[in-house]
Design an enzyme around this catalytic site. Sequence first.
Site, short mmCIF file in Angstrom:
data_model
loop_
_atom_site.label_atom_id
_atom_site.label_comp_id
_atom_site.label_asym_id
_atom_site.label_seq_id
_atom_site.Cartn_x
_atom_site.Cartn_y
_atom_site.Cartn_z
N GLU A 111 0.83 -1.22 0.00
CA GLU A 111 0.00 0.00 0.00
C GLU A 111 0.86 1.26 0.00
O GLU A 111 0.47 2.28 -0.59
CB GLU A 111 -0.94 -0.02 1.20
CG GLU A 111 -2.01 -1.11 1.08
CD GLU A 111 -2.88 -1.23 2.32
OE1 GLU A 111 -4.05 -1.62 2.17
OE2 GLU A 111 -2.38 -0.94 3.43
N GLU A 131 -3.46 -10.01 4.07
CA GLU A 131 -4.41 -9.69 5.13
C GLU A 131 -5.57 -10.68 5.18
O GLU A 131 -6.10 -10.97 6.26
CB GLU A 131 -4.95 -8.26 4.95
CG GLU A 131 -3.97 -7.17 5.35
CD GLU A 131 -3.04 -6.75 4.24
OE1 GLU A 131 -2.43 -5.69 4.36
OE2 GLU A 131 -2.91 -7.50 3.23
#
Length: 260
Positions: A111, A131
């Site tokens: 990210e 995740e």
Amino acid sequence: MSEVITTRREGAILEVTLDRPKANAIDLATSRLMGLTFQSFRDDPDLRVAIVKTAGDKFFSAGWDLKAAAAGDAVDGDYGVGGFAGLQELRDLNKPVIACVNGMAVGGGFELALSCDLIYAADHSTFALPEIRAGTLADAATVKLPKRIPYHVAMDLLLTGRWMDAEEAHRWGLVNEVLPREKLEDRVWATARLLAAGPPLVYAAIKEVARKAEAMEFQDAMNWITKRKFRTVDELYASDDNQEGFRAFAEKRDPVWKGR
């Protein structure tokens, strides 16, 4: 800034290095330091381009520091100005930022790279959003990734947590260029110097229009440009630099950009 975040300045270029062994993971304190660093870059009129890199060549960044989380760092804690890693939600950052990815970009590290405008990667680099395996949401990637690469490819990464190598990332347009690790930084710096020599007010307008027009209808965005309703577009059209570009073209010389 600290031993964890170091900076190097060359003219109008700021290189920001995250050095947090072993995996360049980011806890709340590190995120806040990064935010202050990028805020300072944003607000310094003499700086035009930033490079984001990390120490070592195994991990670009493992993202959120799970060990710190286990010790009490809250996932929804105070990440500081700019949100996670200082770039993700930094308002009005209208200057180019280049990611120099050397190693694994995992979760929040992925990210962080997505928060940059250009991404150059060493050929051994890999990307993943694991995740899903921890039963949590890769929030920024879920928002950004389907807009950057084909929807089904983005969803594959988000839903499975699988690894993507640098060549595949380049094939889907996620990475600008893949290079041997020994040539990566030279290529990134060459791009940074090219951008630093360019028109900063145009860069600012490009970034603001691209960012805000994403949520607008095409004609509405064009009307905003024409009517100079974007702050950066209004500043550009009223600037000496805007006239300098025309004069330099007419006089058959290189323009001299002053950012005003």
